[in-house]
Design a protein around this motif. Structure first.
Motif, mmCIF file in Angstrom:
data_model
loop_
_atom_site.group_PDB
_atom_site.id
_atom_site.type_symbol
_atom_site.label_atom_id
_atom_site.label_comp_id
_atom_site.label_asym_id
_atom_site.label_seq_id
_atom_site.Cartn_x
_atom_site.Cartn_y
_atom_site.Cartn_z
ATOM 1 N N TYR A 58 0.837 -1.201 0.000
ATOM 2 C CA TYR A 58 0.000 0.000 0.000
ATOM 3 C C TYR A 58 0.874 1.253 0.000
ATOM 4 O O TYR A 58 2.072 1.207 0.284
ATOM 5 N N ARG A 59 0.268 2.386 -0.321
ATOM 6 C CA ARG A 59 0.936 3.684 -0.271
ATOM 7 C C ARG A 59 0.032 4.670 0.458
ATOM 8 O O ARG A 59 -1.158 4.438 0.615
ATOM 9 N N GLU A 60 0.632 5.767 0.888
ATOM 10 C CA GLU A 60 -0.152 6.871 1.447
ATOM 11 C C GLU A 60 0.090 8.109 0.601
ATOM 12 O O GLU A 60 1.160 8.265 0.004
ATOM 13 N N THR A 61 -0.905 8.979 0.538
ATOM 14 C CA THR A 61 -0.746 10.237 -0.179
ATOM 15 C C THR A 61 -1.567 11.304 0.527
ATOM 16 O O THR A 61 -2.195 11.027 1.559
ATOM 17 N N TYR B 238 2.989 3.283 5.726
ATOM 18 C CA TYR B 238 3.335 2.950 4.342
ATOM 19 C C TYR B 238 4.092 4.120 3.701
ATOM 20 O O TYR B 238 3.930 5.278 4.112
ATOM 21 N N PRO B 239 4.905 3.851 2.668
ATOM 22 C CA PRO B 239 5.599 4.950 1.985
ATOM 23 C C PRO B 239 4.600 5.969 1.425
ATOM 24 O O PRO B 239 3.493 5.613 1.015
ATOM 25 N N VAL B 240 5.026 7.230 1.420
ATOM 26 C CA VAL B 240 4.174 8.323 0.940
ATOM 27 C C VAL B 240 4.555 8.638 -0.502
ATOM 28 O O VAL B 240 5.733 8.691 -0.850
ATOM 29 N N THR B 241 3.546 8.831 -1.350
ATOM 30 C CA THR B 241 3.793 9.145 -2.756
ATOM 31 C C THR B 241 2.883 10.289 -3.180
ATOM 32 O O THR B 241 1.934 10.636 -2.473
ATOM 33 N N GLY B 242 3.182 10.874 -4.349
ATOM 34 C CA GLY B 242 2.314 11.919 -4.889
ATOM 35 C C GLY B 242 2.385 13.232 -4.137
ATOM 36 O O GLY B 242 1.378 13.904 -3.965
ATOM 37 N N VAL B 243 3.602 13.609 -3.698
ATOM 38 C CA VAL B 243 3.762 14.838 -2.908
ATOM 39 C C VAL B 243 4.814 15.745 -3.550
ATOM 40 O O VAL B 243 5.901 15.298 -3.913
ATOM 41 N N LYS B 244 4.453 17.014 -3.701
ATOM 42 C CA LYS B 244 5.405 18.040 -4.129
ATOM 43 C C LYS B 244 5.760 18.891 -2.918
ATOM 44 O O LYS B 244 4.870 19.366 -2.202
ATOM 45 N N VAL B 245 7.049 19.050 -2.678
ATOM 46 C CA VAL B 245 7.523 19.856 -1.547
ATOM 47 C C VAL B 245 8.172 21.122 -2.097
ATOM 48 O O VAL B 245 9.072 21.056 -2.934
ATOM 49 N N VAL B 246 7.693 22.278 -1.659
ATOM 50 C CA VAL B 246 8.271 23.570 -2.055
ATOM 51 C C VAL B 246 8.930 24.192 -0.833
ATOM 52 O O VAL B 246 8.269 24.430 0.185
ATOM 53 N N LEU B 247 10.213 24.420 -0.914
ATOM 54 C CA LEU B 247 10.975 25.076 0.159
ATOM 55 C C LEU B 247 11.148 26.532 -0.245
ATOM 56 O O LEU B 247 11.781 26.825 -1.267
ATOM 57 N N ASP B 248 10.576 27.473 0.536
ATOM 58 C CA ASP B 248 10.633 28.879 0.097
ATOM 59 C C ASP B 248 11.349 29.811 1.062
ATOM 60 O O ASP B 248 11.469 31.006 0.789
ATOM 61 N N GLY B 249 11.809 29.307 2.196
ATOM 62 C CA GLY B 249 12.509 30.217 3.098
ATOM 63 C C GLY B 249 12.967 29.539 4.368
ATOM 64 O O GLY B 249 12.885 28.319 4.518
ATOM 65 N N GLY B 250 13.458 30.355 5.304
ATOM 66 C CA GLY B 250 13.941 29.844 6.571
ATOM 67 C C GLY B 250 15.042 30.743 7.108
ATOM 68 O O GLY B 250 15.187 31.908 6.694
ATOM 69 N N SER B 251 15.827 30.204 8.006
ATOM 70 C CA SER B 251 16.955 30.967 8.553
ATOM 71 C C SER B 251 18.005 29.989 9.060
ATOM 72 O O SER B 251 17.744 28.783 9.188
ATOM 73 N N TYR B 252 19.199 30.518 9.342
ATOM 74 C CA TYR B 252 20.294 29.657 9.796
ATOM 75 C C TYR B 252 21.138 30.415 10.811
ATOM 76 O O TYR B 252 21.044 31.649 10.954
ATOM 77 N N HIS B 253 21.993 29.665 11.504
ATOM 78 C CA HIS B 253 22.918 30.248 12.472
ATOM 79 C C HIS B 253 24.339 29.996 11.948
ATOM 80 O O HIS B 253 24.660 28.864 11.571
ATOM 81 N N PRO B 254 25.190 31.024 11.911
ATOM 82 C CA PRO B 254 26.519 30.842 11.302
ATOM 83 C C PRO B 254 27.383 29.791 11.990
ATOM 84 O O PRO B 254 28.287 29.226 11.372
ATOM 85 N N LYS C 229 -1.346 17.324 8.441
ATOM 86 C CA LYS C 229 -2.343 18.381 8.231
ATOM 87 C C LYS C 229 -2.981 18.321 6.842
ATOM 88 O O LYS C 229 -3.988 18.983 6.589
ATOM 89 N N ALA C 230 -2.365 17.560 5.916
ATOM 90 C CA ALA C 230 -2.800 17.575 4.511
ATOM 91 C C ALA C 230 -3.832 16.511 4.195
ATOM 92 O O ALA C 230 -4.023 16.139 3.043
ATOM 93 N N LYS C 231 -4.516 15.990 5.225
ATOM 94 C CA LYS C 231 -5.554 14.968 5.067
ATOM 95 C C LYS C 231 -5.026 13.750 4.297
ATOM 96 O O LYS C 231 -5.453 13.490 3.165
ATOM 97 N N PRO C 232 -4.099 12.998 4.896
ATOM 98 C CA PRO C 232 -3.548 11.827 4.196
ATOM 99 C C PRO C 232 -4.579 10.704 4.086
ATOM 100 O O PRO C 232 -5.497 10.598 4.902
ATOM 101 N N TYR C 233 -4.417 9.880 3.070
ATOM 102 C CA TYR C 233 -5.268 8.693 2.921
ATOM 103 C C TYR C 233 -4.453 7.579 2.264
ATOM 104 O O TYR C 233 -3.381 7.822 1.703
ATOM 105 N N ILE C 234 -4.984 6.352 2.357
ATOM 106 C CA ILE C 234 -4.246 5.172 1.892
ATOM 107 C C ILE C 234 -4.644 4.822 0.460
ATOM 108 O O ILE C 234 -5.816 4.883 0.088
ATOM 109 N N LEU C 235 -3.629 4.461 -0.340
ATOM 110 C CA LEU C 235 -3.831 4.005 -1.710
ATOM 111 C C LEU C 235 -3.556 2.507 -1.788
ATOM 112 O O LEU C 235 -2.660 2.002 -1.101
ATOM 113 N N GLU C 236 -4.310 1.809 -2.632
ATOM 114 C CA GLU C 236 -4.026 0.387 -2.850
ATOM 115 C C GLU C 236 -3.762 0.150 -4.334
ATOM 116 O O GLU C 236 -4.331 0.834 -5.194
#
Length: 667
Positions: A473-476, A546-562, A584-591
């Motif tokens: 199975y997979r989760e998305t 189960y492994p998660v599939t069908g996800v796009k991750v957008v990284l748009d910012g943040g901060s760091y310490h030197p 939070k993205a309402k995951p569900y199981i795929l078969e």
């Protein structure tokens, strides 16, 4: 050295039991590569290209086998591929490196489920193909219906280059619609290829078929159109060239007829391979991952793709396609993935499981390297810059088994076997169950894993306990969700700090990472660590793990310490941020849903359909032929375990079925 224009790198692909390996055996016989014909299930030594003990036992092709033969002045590098969907990776990686292909279809069954998969693979790699309608001697053979099926179900511009002389048990030969001769095959093995006048009873039908062929071809040739309008005779050389150019441009699919088992029509097919399929220099220029064009030039820098490997007692055997340059034993090249130097030991040309030493290999060749340490899909190259050829498509496994060694002494042998199989086969996956600690093997189907279990016992003398099959199975996720995660740790020594923001959203791809960080909010050297953390989080979902599939991750910012920021900190932050966002993205199981095709006598049709419906199957339709019906349905894999036994019981052993992965769907 043979000219590059006289080389054909081709594969033979089809649905299981269409006669691919029987056809390969005849090709080897007529080209003089072997001197006696063996049958797949005929006792004796077995077919040349099915050399594994499991292949002889099951009567199917499991691994693709390569060989080289000569037809007149043309060298044919041939790969025979499996038809069973469980071994589809063998077809995938063969088509990735081949210039042309022969698609074999059964004259009775026509376009079947795996025919559609093979067609999709050929289109993915833009491989020109011929179609060969085999088994013309079988009861119910109807080549005209098969051609219509190719046009309707595969959306190919297919037309017959031949007209049959009889069919079923009266199949005698073919009429060549280009040369307008009747071709017969006499002698014990059909080796006497005779050309005779067309029988009077078939002359009108053959003439009409030729006119249909010329009308279709005239769309690709202005000179032919002008000659047809003027009522002039079309020279066969113009017809050959027009068919060739239309085939190479993927606008036309020539169709030939025959019966490999009855030794009819194979020589015509060999002629068609040399006339219509591309040489290495006819194929489209190969693009690399860096969008650099690679030309089949002998004097250029080396670019080669390791597309398949097997681990043997003396070391690794690496099947390699050379796209440009020249390779000799003793040469030093680079593996662009590892950026390490590789020394080439021995070069060999394969003939099934036998090998022939080579002193040089050049652009267009398919050879094997002995003792080179690399992975399937690696690019070997020389010169600067290092380039990487685009990767081949690898389908995801759909079934998992838990295995445990029976005795302590089996443990080491099992470990060696599993590591080897995982290295050789990208669709064979290995993992550990976090709860029980048992070893999990995953693959493309029950037969796929059954073959590996047989090899564990036969090749490594290791005995294992096998658990019941489990569905992969997979989760998305259902919707977009944002993340704003700050990872901060202070424990006396140097601290750990990372802060990332962005969002996740559903996508059709398994995983997409997009970096939209600007202004140095996160230093560039930490971005790969973020992606690694995201990918790690996808290995285990929030619902059932189960492994998660069908996800796009957008990284748009943040901060760091030197001082306190590090790759480890950003990797940990990314991992934990995505876990929270997925929740939070309402995951569900795929078969996994399988496309099932059942061929049953008409009297059992109602029983079979009712049984498929009881398995939560979605009936897609049926096709009735002479005395039997082909039923197509989409059924959850979880409900298909043990189906072969149940189907035999329902139909008194008279029905057959095939099954392939269709899609993932909400369970």
């Amino acid at each position: 050295m043979i000219p590059r224009t006289r080389i054909r790198n081709i594969g033979i692909s089809a649905h299981i039991d269409s006669g691919k390996t029987t056809l390969s055996e005849r090709i080897l016989f007529y080209t003089g590569r072997i001197h006696a014909i063996e049958e797949v299930r005929g006792g004796g030594k077995g077919a040349t290209m099915d050399f594994m003990p499991e292949e002889k036992l099951h009567g199917i092709t499991i691994t693709s086998a390569a060989t080289t033969c000569q037809w007149h002045d043309t060298q044919i590098n041939l790969i025979d591929t499996p038809g069973h969907v469980d071994f589809t990776i063998e077809v995938e990686r063969a088509l990735r490196v081949l210039d042309g292909a022969v698609m074999v279809l059964c004259a009775v069954a026509g376009v079947q489920s795996q025919s559609i998969t093979v067609d999709r693979q050929m289109k993915r790699y833009r491989v020109p193909r011929l179609a060969f309608i085999n088994k013309m001697d079988r009861t119910g053979a109807d080549p005209f219906r098969v051609v219509q099926g190719i046009r309707d179900r595969l959306q190919l511009n297919a037309i017959l280059l031949q007209y049959p002389i009889g069919s079923e048990d009266q199949f005698q030969g073919v009429i060549d619609l280009v040369e307008m001769t009747a071709d017969y095959f006499e002698g014990e093995n059909g080796e006497n290829w005779l050309f005779k006048p067309i029988p009077e009873s078939l002359r009108d039908e053959a003439q009409q078929a030729r006119e249909r062929l010329l009308d279709t071809l005239s769309l690709f040739s202005e000179p032919m159109t002008e000659m047809l309008l003027a009522g002039e005779e079309i020279p066969k050389e113009l017809i050959w060239e027009t068919i060739r150019q239309a085939t190479l441009s993927l606008e036309f699919t020539p169709v030939l007829l025959g019966s490999a088992f009855k030794n009819k029509g194979v020589q015509n097919l060999l002629d068609a391979v040399t006339l219509y399929l591309p040489s290495p220099i006819d194929r489209e220029v190969v693009k690399t991952a860096e969008s650099i064009s690679v030309y089949p030039n002998l004097d250029a820098s080396l670019v080669a793709l390791a597309f398949k490997l097997t681990v043997e007692s003396f070391g690794q055997l690496t099947y390699t396609r050379i796209y440009s340059g020249t390779l000799k034993p003793g040469d030093t090249v680079y593996n662009s993935r590892t950026e390490q130097r590789v020394q080439i030991g021995r070069l060999v040309r394969m003939h099934a499981n036998k090998r022939e030493e080579l002193k040089v290999a050049v652009a267009g060749d398919i050879v094997a390297l002995l003792g080179v340490d690399c992975a399937s899909g690696d690019t070997l190259c020389s010169g600067e810059p290092l380039v990487s050829l685009e990767k081949m498509f690898v389908p995801e496994p759909v079934i998992t088994l838990a295995i445990t060694p029976k005795k302590q002494e089996d443990s080491d042998r099992l470990s060696k076997a599993l590591n080897r199989f995982q290295r050789e086969d990208p669709t064979f996956r290995l993992s550990i169950d976090p709860e029980s600690g048992s070893t999990l093997i995953s693959g493309m189907g029950e037969l796929h894993l059954e073959i590996y279990l047989e090899r564990i016992q036969r090749e490594y003398n290791a005995e294992v306990y096998v658990g019941t099959p489990a569905v992969a199975y997979r989760e998305t996720i259902r919707q977009q969700a944002t993340f704003d995660y700050r990872f901060k740790k202070q424990s006396g020594g140097p601290g750990q700090y990372a802060h990332i923001t962005g969002w996740i959203e559903p996508t059709d791809e398994p995983f997409i990472f997009e970096n939209r960080v600007v202004g140095g909010a996160i230093p560039k050297e930490y971005i790969p660590a973020c992606e690694k953390g995201f990918r790690e989080a996808m290995q285990s979902g929030q619902l059932e793990g189960y492994p998660v599939t069908g996800v796009k991750v957008v990284l748009d910012g943040g901060s760091y310490h030197p001082i306190d920021s590090s790759e480890l900190a950003f990797r940990s932050a990314s991992h934990q941020a995505i876990e929270g966002a997925i929740a939070k993205a309402k995951p569900y199981i795929l078969e996994p849903i399988m496309l099932v095709e059942v061929e049953t006598p008409n009297e059992f049709m109602g029983r079979v359909q009712g049984d498929l419906s009881s398995r939560r199957g979605l009936l897609l339709g049926s096709e009735t032929m002479q005395g039997y019906t082909v039923i197509r349905a989409e059924v959850p894999l979880a409900r298909m375990f043990g189906y072969s036994t149940e189907l035999r019981s329902l139909t008194s052993g008279m029905a057959t079925f095939s099954m392939e992965f269709a899609c993932y769907r909400q369970s």
